[in-house]
Design a protein around this motif. Structure first.
Motif, mmCIF file in Angstrom:
data_model
loop_
_atom_site.group_PDB
_atom_site.id
_atom_site.type_symbol
_atom_site.label_atom_id
_atom_site.label_comp_id
_atom_site.label_asym_id
_atom_site.label_seq_id
_atom_site.Cartn_x
_atom_site.Cartn_y
_atom_site.Cartn_z
ATOM 1 N N SER A 13 1.536 0.830 -8.698
ATOM 2 C CA SER A 13 0.264 1.536 -8.720
ATOM 3 C C SER A 13 -0.900 0.660 -8.282
ATOM 4 C CB SER A 13 -0.005 2.090 -10.125
ATOM 5 O OG SER A 13 -0.100 1.028 -11.061
ATOM 6 N N ASP A 14 -0.737 -0.671 -8.373
ATOM 7 C CA ASP A 14 -1.855 -1.562 -8.066
ATOM 8 C C ASP A 14 -1.423 -2.807 -7.304
ATOM 9 O OD1 ASP A 14 -4.191 -0.289 -9.266
ATOM 10 O OD2 ASP A 14 -3.156 -0.556 -11.170
ATOM 11 N N SER A 15 -0.450 -2.680 -6.433
ATOM 12 C CA SER A 15 0.052 -3.841 -5.705
ATOM 13 C C SER A 15 -1.002 -4.429 -4.780
ATOM 14 C CB SER A 15 1.295 -3.450 -4.893
ATOM 15 O OG SER A 15 2.339 -3.025 -5.742
ATOM 16 N N LEU A 16 -1.735 -3.577 -4.078
ATOM 17 C CA LEU A 16 -2.761 -4.068 -3.164
ATOM 18 C C LEU A 16 -3.872 -4.782 -3.928
ATOM 19 C CD1 LEU A 16 -3.015 -0.993 -0.762
ATOM 20 C CD2 LEU A 16 -2.093 -3.240 -0.201
ATOM 21 N N SER A 70 -10.183 1.821 -4.986
ATOM 22 C CA SER A 70 -10.591 0.498 -4.506
ATOM 23 C C SER A 70 -9.532 -0.535 -4.870
ATOM 24 C CB SER A 70 -11.942 0.095 -5.113
ATOM 25 O OG SER A 70 -11.834 -0.103 -6.507
ATOM 26 N N HIS A 71 -9.412 -1.557 -4.003
ATOM 27 C CA HIS A 71 -8.444 -2.635 -4.216
ATOM 28 C C HIS A 71 -9.116 -3.999 -4.317
ATOM 29 C CE1 HIS A 71 -5.495 0.394 -3.229
ATOM 30 N NE2 HIS A 71 -6.061 0.581 -2.064
ATOM 31 N N GLY A 72 -10.349 -4.095 -3.868
ATOM 32 C CA GLY A 72 -11.084 -5.347 -3.953
ATOM 33 C C GLY A 72 -12.570 -5.066 -3.882
ATOM 34 N N LYS A 102 1.752 -9.738 6.490
ATOM 35 C CA LYS A 102 2.567 -10.289 5.406
ATOM 36 C C LYS A 102 2.838 -9.215 4.358
ATOM 37 C CE LYS A 102 2.938 -14.075 2.093
ATOM 38 N NZ LYS A 102 2.300 -15.302 1.552
ATOM 39 N N PRO A 103 4.111 -8.946 4.055
ATOM 40 C CA PRO A 103 4.432 -7.923 3.047
ATOM 41 C C PRO A 103 3.897 -8.316 1.674
ATOM 42 C CG PRO A 103 6.353 -8.462 4.378
ATOM 43 C CD PRO A 103 5.315 -9.510 4.683
ATOM 44 N N ILE A 104 3.562 -7.307 0.886
ATOM 45 C CA ILE A 104 3.139 -7.558 -0.489
ATOM 46 C C ILE A 104 4.244 -7.132 -1.442
ATOM 47 C CG2 ILE A 104 0.692 -7.259 0.049
ATOM 48 C CD1 ILE A 104 0.908 -4.463 -1.236
ATOM 49 N N ASP A 105 4.168 -7.633 -2.657
ATOM 50 C CA ASP A 105 5.119 -7.285 -3.710
ATOM 51 C C ASP A 105 4.746 -5.911 -4.245
ATOM 52 O OD1 ASP A 105 6.790 -7.044 -5.859
ATOM 53 O OD2 ASP A 105 6.085 -8.817 -6.920
ATOM 54 N N ASP A 150 0.599 2.748 -4.566
ATOM 55 C CA ASP A 150 0.490 1.846 -3.425
ATOM 56 C C ASP A 150 1.749 1.822 -2.567
ATOM 57 O OD1 ASP A 150 -2.056 1.238 -4.056
ATOM 58 O OD2 ASP A 150 -1.682 -0.797 -4.774
ATOM 59 N N LYS A 151 2.847 2.392 -3.061
ATOM 60 C CA LYS A 151 4.054 2.440 -2.250
ATOM 61 C C LYS A 151 3.930 3.460 -1.114
ATOM 62 C CE LYS A 151 7.467 0.855 -5.656
ATOM 63 N NZ LYS A 151 8.686 1.210 -6.408
#
Length: 378
Positions: free
Chosen positions: A255-258, A68-70, A247-250, A113-114
């Motif tokens: 492991s947990d960018s999203l 899960s991410h959110g 929009k790109p994310i960092d 997450d990559k």
């Protein structure tokens, strides 16, 4: 205030004959053997995936959609004065209902997450009235499941099972997944450069690292919509969400960018999405037994029926993960009969979610009842 909708849509009323059950095309003796063999194969596949994810997690996880991410507390507002073909099932009466949203990625194992993977969203709405589907008679919830691609690649039960087996058989080969990810990313970028826009390769088998909140999510599989049949979509409408589309994310937080992007957004922002339905108007061009067919939006556009609002909050925490990830089951078969899932893939999902629920209950030493409130998330 309800947005204007096109009242000229002429939806096709549901008829049981539109559902072509697998059993109808098999001889009796073959049918029972095939059904038993299919169930045994599915049980073995899901068990293998669950064992793998549990080895990589501190507690029991799902066979699919494990990471899960959110985990968002929100409110659903059903629009007032909907025309008759939209005022169906739980959307027949305007009201506000509490709900939880779970953003995740599709694979069963906990991936970096990559690695590009399809994004998914599950929502659980509480306080829903109506005659219940078998297996959720004591609940008051309605679940909807979405993926950020408009069609389901596996049009048949057999293909769906094959995909699950592929996932199970490749779970211990991260080098293969990185290689496949690179191929999908490169091909996706090539298609985008040729078409002049961002295209989804094979309906999101490859997914660039963009913000998960800016996506539009689709049910892919159809459901009953009262007297009719429909697919469902969840579309961002708040300007702050629309700005996150593509929009790109960092990815430095590999492991947990999203998750970080979701948590950072909800520290200060309010999010708004619209729930829209696409009604079936032609059973030949909009089949309910082949989820790989994208229903034409020219023939039947997605029409708004409700708004979802999520205010600033802590969008993910270990505590929320215990409550939602480990304490809730999101199944399209937890709901009311007016929104019963349709098609062969959805019928198979019923078996897989029941098995997953049983496996999690056995692992955790307790059952997973549907919640009656969301006080733990408020």
């Amino acid at each position: 205030m309800q947005p204007a909708v096109d009242k000229r849509i002429s939806p096709l009323e549901y008829h049981p004959g539109y559902e072509v059950l697998d059993e109808q095309v098999m001889a009796d003796e073959v049918r029972e053997e095939s059904k038993t063999r299919r169930k045994e194969n599915l049980q073995q596949t899901l068990r293998k995936i669950s064992e793998t994810t549990n080895r990589h997690s501190a507690y029991s996880t799902r066979s699919v959609h494990a990471k899960s991410h959110g985990l968002i507390y929100a409110e659903l507002e059903i629009y007032d004065n909907l025309p008759g073909h939209l005022a169906q099932g739980m959307f027949a009466t305007p009201k506000k209902l509490p709900m939880v949203m779970r953003f995740s990625t599709v694979p069963g194992d906990i991936l970096n997450d990559k690695l590009c993977t399809p994004r998914s969203l599950a929502i659980k709405i509480l306080g829903v009235e109506g005659e219940r589907l078998t297996g959720s008679e004591e609940a008051c919830t309605q679940n909807f499941l979405f993926v950020n691609g408009s069609s389901f690649l596996s049009s048949s039960v057999q293909q769906f099972l094959s995909n699950l087996k592929l996932l199970a058989n490749t779970d211990n080969t991260p080098e293969f997944k990185r290689f496949l990810d690179q191929i999908l990313q490169a091909t996706s970028k090539l298609i985008a450069s040729l078409s002049g826009g961002r295209e989804r390769l094979l309906n999101n088998e490859g997914q660039p690292e963009t913000n998960i909140l800016g996506e539009t999510y689709f049910s892919q599989d159809p459901i009953l919509y009262g007297n009719y049949m429909a697919k469902v979509a969840l579309v961002p409408i708040a300007p702050s969400l629309i700005a996150l589309t593509n929009k790109p994310i960092d990815v430095s937080f590999a492991s947990d960018s999203l998750k970080k992007s979701v948590v950072d957004f909800f520290i200060t922002h309010t999010a708004e999405w619209e729930l829209r339905v696409q009604l079936c108007t032609d059973i030949n061009k909009m089949p309910i037994e082949d989820s790989s067919v994208i229903w034409s939006e020219d023939a039947s556009p997605y029409l708004p029926v409700a708004k979802i609002t999520a205010k600033p909050q802590i969008a993910w925490s270990p505590y929320r993960s215990q409550v939602v990830d480990n304490g809730m089951m999101f199944s399209p078969w937890h709901g009311i009969k007016s929104h019963r899932p349709l098609g062969s893939v959805m019928r198979l999902r019923k078996i897989t979610y029941e098995m997953s629920k049983h496996a999690n209950a056995m692992s955790n030493g307790k059952g997973i009842p549907e919640p009656t409130d969301l006080d733990d998330l408020c």
